[in-house]
Design a protein around this motif. Structure first.
Motif, PDB file in Angstrom:
ATOM      1  N   PRO A  78       3.237  -9.635   9.848  1.00 52.09           N
ATOM      2  CA  PRO A  78       4.137 -10.225  11.115  1.00 52.09           C
ATOM      3  C   PRO A  78       4.044 -11.552  11.276  1.00 52.09           C
ATOM      4  O   PRO A  78       2.865 -12.053  11.172  1.00 52.09           O
ATOM      5  N   LYS A  79       5.033 -12.276  11.772  1.00 50.42           N
ATOM      6  CA  LYS A  79       4.979 -13.759  11.797  1.00 50.42           C
ATOM      7  C   LYS A  79       3.961 -14.358  12.798  1.00 50.42           C
ATOM      8  O   LYS A  79       3.165 -15.067  12.809  1.00 50.42           O
TER       9      LYS A  79
ATOM     10  N   GLY B  45      16.815  -2.979   0.389  1.00 53.71           N
ATOM     11  CA  GLY B  45      18.063  -3.460   0.496  1.00 53.71           C
ATOM     12  C   GLY B  45      18.280  -4.977   0.323  1.00 53.71           C
ATOM     13  O   GLY B  45      17.465  -5.397  -0.600  1.00 53.71           O
ATOM     14  N   ASP B  46      18.758  -5.743   1.236  1.00 53.16           N
ATOM     15  CA  ASP B  46      18.789  -7.064   0.947  1.00 53.16           C
ATOM     16  C   ASP B  46      17.689  -7.844   1.735  1.00 53.16           C
ATOM     17  O   ASP B  46      17.431  -9.025   1.731  1.00 53.16           O
ATOM     18  N   ASN B  47      16.623  -6.945   2.404  1.00 53.61           N
ATOM     19  CA  ASN B  47      15.632  -7.437   3.099  1.00 53.61           C
ATOM     20  C   ASN B  47      14.576  -7.693   2.369  1.00 53.61           C
ATOM     21  O   ASN B  47      13.809  -6.661   2.053  1.00 53.61           O
ATOM     22  N   LYS B  48      13.764  -9.005   2.076  1.00 57.66           N
ATOM     23  CA  LYS B  48      12.809  -9.169   1.369  1.00 57.66           C
ATOM     24  C   LYS B  48      11.781  -9.784   2.483  1.00 57.66           C
ATOM     25  O   LYS B  48      12.074 -10.604   3.235  1.00 57.66           O
ATOM     26  N   LYS B  49      10.508  -9.038   2.424  1.00 61.91           N
ATOM     27  CA  LYS B  49       9.368  -9.722   3.085  1.00 61.91           C
ATOM     28  C   LYS B  49       7.905  -9.481   2.562  1.00 61.91           C
ATOM     29  O   LYS B  49       7.865  -9.062   1.446  1.00 61.91           O
ATOM     30  N   TYR B  50       7.125 -10.470   2.906  1.00 58.87           N
ATOM     31  CA  TYR B  50       5.719 -10.548   2.524  1.00 58.87           C
ATOM     32  C   TYR B  50       4.841 -10.070   3.389  1.00 58.87           C
ATOM     33  O   TYR B  50       4.938 -10.359   4.514  1.00 58.87           O
ATOM     34  N   ILE B  51       3.824  -9.223   2.956  1.00 57.80           N
ATOM     35  CA  ILE B  51       2.748  -8.691   3.802  1.00 57.80           C
ATOM     36  C   ILE B  51       1.563  -8.746   2.971  1.00 57.80           C
ATOM     37  O   ILE B  51       1.405  -8.753   1.791  1.00 57.80           O
ATOM     38  N   MET B  52       0.448  -8.613   3.686  1.00 64.69           N
ATOM     39  CA  MET B  52      -1.070  -8.370   3.173  1.00 64.69           C
ATOM     40  C   MET B  52      -0.945  -6.871   2.622  1.00 64.69           C
ATOM     41  O   MET B  52      -0.371  -6.021   3.141  1.00 64.69           O
ATOM     42  N   PRO B  53      -1.821  -6.837   1.658  1.00 64.50           N
ATOM     43  CA  PRO B  53      -1.781  -5.600   0.806  1.00 64.50           C
ATOM     44  C   PRO B  53      -2.847  -4.569   1.982  1.00 64.50           C
ATOM     45  O   PRO B  53      -3.604  -4.944   2.810  1.00 64.50           O
ATOM     46  N   GLY B  54      -2.437  -3.400   1.824  1.00 61.22           N
ATOM     47  CA  GLY B  54      -3.126  -2.508   2.797  1.00 61.22           C
ATOM     48  C   GLY B  54      -2.105  -1.161   3.040  1.00 61.22           C
ATOM     49  O   GLY B  54      -1.098  -0.975   2.466  1.00 61.22           O
ATOM     50  N   GLY B  55      -2.642  -0.328   3.759  1.00 59.58           N
ATOM     51  CA  GLY B  55      -2.130   0.928   4.058  1.00 59.58           C
ATOM     52  C   GLY B  55      -2.896   1.957   4.855  1.00 59.58           C
ATOM     53  O   GLY B  55      -3.892   1.458   5.561  1.00 59.58           O
ATOM     54  N   GLY B  56      -2.397   3.056   4.876  1.00 59.87           N
ATOM     55  CA  GLY B  56      -2.910   4.092   5.870  1.00 59.87           C
ATOM     56  C   GLY B  56      -4.428   4.476   5.328  1.00 59.87           C
ATOM     57  O   GLY B  56      -4.789   4.641   4.147  1.00 59.87           O
ATOM     58  N   GLN B  57      -5.218   4.794   6.507  1.00 57.92           N
ATOM     59  CA  GLN B  57      -6.658   5.191   6.207  1.00 57.92           C
ATOM     60  C   GLN B  57      -6.447   6.683   5.931  1.00 57.92           C
ATOM     61  O   GLN B  57      -5.834   7.502   6.815  1.00 57.92           O
TER      62      GLN B  57
END
Length: 156
Positions: free
Chosen positions: A131-132, A26-38
């Protein structure tokens, strides 16, 4: 039955920049480290390599385990229904690119993934980095004064 999800993240730093995934919902933009589920029968370091290939389109080498972070949704989302609650144990590894491409070409990006972005580490507080609570830890690694405590707790 409720399950705990094991996941990985790759902390990739180059020239005081953090490699991130830009996500938009939606209108929410965020930045995270690459990764995901094992995946079942997959080592954590293999999961780091696979997730980076999917989300970044590059080969990485997983280094040392830096931090273990939990996210227990009922502790952070007050109006969440019992059936939607989640519990993730995230293993954050230092990771190194085999080579730095001119352009990242993800092989299997997440549906909300919009871009791969190098963010200046000293400007992480100026963007919606998630997360901040991890920003001071990332800044510590970047400056050579990393935190020795591996378990960082249940943070959002």
């Amino acid at each position: 039955m409720y399950k705990i999800r094991s996941s990985v993240k790759a902390l990739i730093i180059h020239n005081h920049h953090l490699l991130t995934i830009e996500k938009q919902s939606g209108d929410n933009k965020k930045y995270i480290m690459p990764g995901g589920g094992q995946d079942f029968n997959e080592t954590l370091s293999d999961a780091v390599a696979r997730e980076c290939m999917e989300e970044l389109g590059v080969k990485v080498e997983a280094g040392r385990l830096l931090w273990v972070r939990e996210f227990i949704s009922k502790n952070h989302i007050s109006d969440q229904l019992m059936d939607n609650q989640g519990h993730i144990v995230e293993h954050i590894f230092e990771a190194f690119l085999k080579e730095i491409p001119e352009k990242f070409e993800p092989k299997q990006p997440d549906s909300t993934q919009k871009a791969v972005v190098w963010l200046p580490i000293d400007q992480l507080l100026d963007v919606n980095y998630y997360p901040k609570e991890m920003i001071p830890l990332i800044q510590g690694i970047n400056s050579g004064n990393g935190v020795l405590e591996v378990y960082v707790g249940d943070i959002n």
